[in-house]
Design a protein around this motif. Structure first.
Motif, PDB file in Angstrom:
ATOM      1  N   SER A 290      50.438  31.990  39.502  1.00  0.00           N
ATOM      2  CA  SER A 290      49.582  32.952  40.202  1.00  0.00           C
ATOM      3  C   SER A 290      48.778  32.274  41.302  1.00  0.00           C
ATOM      4  CB  SER A 290      48.650  33.631  39.197  1.00  0.00           C
ATOM      5  OG  SER A 290      47.766  32.688  38.619  1.00  0.00           O
ATOM      6  N   LEU A 291      48.320  31.037  41.074  1.00  0.00           N
ATOM      7  CA  LEU A 291      47.566  30.322  42.108  1.00  0.00           C
ATOM      8  C   LEU A 291      48.423  30.050  43.333  1.00  0.00           C
ATOM      9  CD1 LEU A 291      45.523  27.796  39.916  1.00  0.00           C
ATOM     10  CD2 LEU A 291      44.678  29.855  41.076  1.00  0.00           C
ATOM     11  N   ILE A 297      43.371  35.814  38.275  1.00  0.00           N
ATOM     12  CA  ILE A 297      43.494  36.572  37.029  1.00  0.00           C
ATOM     13  C   ILE A 297      42.122  36.666  36.370  1.00  0.00           C
ATOM     14  CG2 ILE A 297      44.538  36.667  34.740  1.00  0.00           C
ATOM     15  CD1 ILE A 297      46.939  35.194  35.851  1.00  0.00           C
ATOM     16  N   LYS A 298      41.652  37.884  36.145  1.00  0.00           N
ATOM     17  CA  LYS A 298      40.386  38.116  35.460  1.00  0.00           C
ATOM     18  C   LYS A 298      40.662  38.755  34.108  1.00  0.00           C
ATOM     19  CE  LYS A 298      37.467  38.560  39.577  1.00  0.00           C
ATOM     20  NZ  LYS A 298      36.448  39.395  40.269  1.00  0.00           N
ATOM     21  N   THR A 299      39.959  38.333  33.088  1.00  0.00           N
ATOM     22  CA  THR A 299      40.268  38.788  31.728  1.00  0.00           C
ATOM     23  C   THR A 299      39.028  39.315  31.018  1.00  0.00           C
ATOM     24  OG1 THR A 299      39.883  36.604  30.744  1.00  0.00           O
ATOM     25  CG2 THR A 299      42.107  37.083  31.542  1.00  0.00           C
ATOM     26  N   GLY A 333      45.583  38.649  45.642  1.00  0.00           N
ATOM     27  CA  GLY A 333      44.783  39.724  45.074  1.00  0.00           C
ATOM     28  C   GLY A 333      44.280  39.338  43.692  1.00  0.00           C
ATOM     29  N   ILE A 334      43.961  40.365  42.912  1.00  0.00           N
ATOM     30  CA  ILE A 334      43.405  40.151  41.574  1.00  0.00           C
ATOM     31  C   ILE A 334      44.238  40.908  40.546  1.00  0.00           C
ATOM     32  CG2 ILE A 334      41.368  40.454  40.102  1.00  0.00           C
ATOM     33  CD1 ILE A 334      39.646  40.362  42.595  1.00  0.00           C
ATOM     34  N   ILE A 351      47.045  45.751  31.967  1.00  0.00           N
ATOM     35  CA  ILE A 351      47.381  44.774  33.008  1.00  0.00           C
ATOM     36  C   ILE A 351      47.411  45.536  34.331  1.00  0.00           C
ATOM     37  CG2 ILE A 351      49.072  43.121  33.865  1.00  0.00           C
ATOM     38  CD1 ILE A 351      49.996  42.733  30.973  1.00  0.00           C
ATOM     39  N   LYS A 352      46.427  45.275  35.172  1.00  0.00           N
ATOM     40  CA  LYS A 352      46.272  46.035  36.403  1.00  0.00           C
ATOM     41  C   LYS A 352      46.271  45.098  37.601  1.00  0.00           C
ATOM     42  CE  LYS A 352      43.376  49.629  38.521  1.00  0.00           C
ATOM     43  NZ  LYS A 352      42.157  50.451  38.366  1.00  0.00           N
TER      44      LYS A 352
END
Length: 423
Positions: A290-291, A297-299, A333-334, A351-352
């Protein structure tokens, strides 16, 4: 009026075996031998019921439709069921005592059964129209014999003969209706089986052609670069060409692995799994990927989320969905990931992403073989993810809008809920 009501009862007793056969037996019993045994028993029960609730008229005069189950059992099942049903008629009639009716039953069977056996092979080889004629002709012959013997043994009185004639007409008409009904249902079943087989062949053909196409693409690319490697004037490009060839071969191998995983039968290695812990592992695995795509990624994960599942398969499903979420954002993005417990006994995973999104038509096709929005995608990964979640008795809901992103909502039954369902 009472005679008509009795005949209608007889009609119902004959319909039941036909209904049971076409509703339950044809789909669930595969062996023809077992089908014949079951149907012989059903026709035998129909005969016993018809003889137990006959049309009574006059003094000790009885009529029933026992011949129709005998006729259908012999014509459709063969000689031995015919002999069995005939013996059943004789012995059950003997139970009521030896009388003129018993002799009439035996004489009519002795004269009609060989004729039915004679036409049985012709009936089995014939098409619908000829089968109807054979069945109607045999029923008319049987009833005419019965009427004749009855008149000889009991006398040709008007009252008795009128009921016998009604019986003859009723048996012939019912035989005609039932044989047409049976043949129509058989034609529908044959047509349905042919449609199912043609659909299977179509799906296999489509999968084979698309699979071959997907494999051929990286193979052709690899072959082209390997040919270029023979050019002595391109020493500086060799490493690049080799790397591209390896990547294309790896892609072909991934396609084959996905295809094999889809076709592999499910082996149940489920155990108690903490979804929060598995999500954390999946995020760590995909973090570097992802990086590289400039995706954060926010959890918000609740770690006391226990289900009964195969952890490897669960991870594979989540990785496929997360990877698609990352790849749906070419400009970064996120991705938000949450894991909570729902009120209805399920674990809820969200998962959005902020990706390109999908239309309703694209959502409907999501998870089907070889459908992908990615340029080099095969669709097998997402299809396998859906299959894995369903194998855990879960479900996936997809919400998306074009240009605004996509949300995957995964519901998995909690471990206690799964145990109650199993019990």
């Amino acid at each position: 009026m009472n005679i008509l009501k009795d005949f209608l009862l007889q009609l119902t007793l004959i319909v039941i075996p036909i209904f049971i056969y076409f509703t339950f037996i044809t789909e669930r019993v595969k062996s023809d031998k077992n089908k014949n045994v079951i149907m012989s028993i059903l026709w035998g029960i129909s005969i016993l019921l018809c003889m137990s609730f006959p049309v009574s008229y006059g003094e000790n005069a009885r009529l029933d439709l026992r011949f129709i189950p005998l006729l259908f059992g012999t014509l459709y099942l063969g000689y031995f069921p015919g002999v069995f049903l005939s013996a059943l008629i004789i012995f059950f009639r003997l139970y009521f005592g030896i009388s003129l009716g018993f002799y009439n039953t035996v004489f009519v069977l002795l004269l009609s059964l060989p004729v039915i056996f004679y036409f049985q092979k012709s009936f089995a080889r014939s098409k619908k129209d000829k089968r109807v004629k054979i069945a109607v002709g045999l029923s008319f012959y049987y009833c005419l014999l019965g009427l004749t013997f009855f008149g000889v043994l009991n006398g040709f009185s008007f009252d008795h003969m009128s009921v016998q004639i009604i019986h003859l007409i009723f048996v012939v008409v019912v035989t005609w209706l039932f044989i047409i009904l049976s043949e129509m249902i058989r034609e529908i079943q044959v047509l349905r089986i042919e449609v199912q087989n043609s659909e299977k062949f179509r799906v296999v053909s489509e999968l084979t052609s698309v699979f071959a196409h997907e494999i051929r693409n990286p193979m052709q690319v690899t072959r082209g670069f390997l040919q270029l490697l023979n050019d002595p004037d391109l020493p500086s490009k060799k490493k690049e060409y080799i790397q591209i060839s390896i990547e294309e071969l790896d892609r072909a191998n991934e396609i084959i692995d996905d295809f094999l995983l889809f076709s592999k039968p499910d082996i149940n290695n489920n155990k108690k799994v903490n979804v929060g812990y598995q999500l954390e592992r999946v995020i760590n695995i995909i973090q570097s990927y992802s990086l590289n795509h400039n995706v954060e990624i926010k959890t918000d994960i609740l770690y006391n989320c226990w289900i009964y599942a195969n952890p490897q398969k669960l991870n594979q499903s989540l990785i496929n969905i997360l990877k698609n979420a990352v790849e749906s954002m070419p400009d970064g993005g996120i991705v938000w990931i949450t894991c909570t417990t729902a009120d209805d006994g399920y674990i809820k995973i969200n998962i959005k992403d902020q990706g390109i999104g999908m239309t309703n038509k694209q959502i409907d096709r999501l998870g089907t073989p070889f459908y992908s929005l990615k340029e080099k995608g095969t669709g097998l990964g997402m299809m396998i993810s859906f299959q894995i979640i369903r194998s855990f008795k879960g479900k996936i809901i997809v919400n998306s809008e074009k240009g605004t992103g996509t949300e995957f909502i995964i519901f998995l039954p909690q471990e206690s809920q799964t145990e109650r369902t199993a019990i």
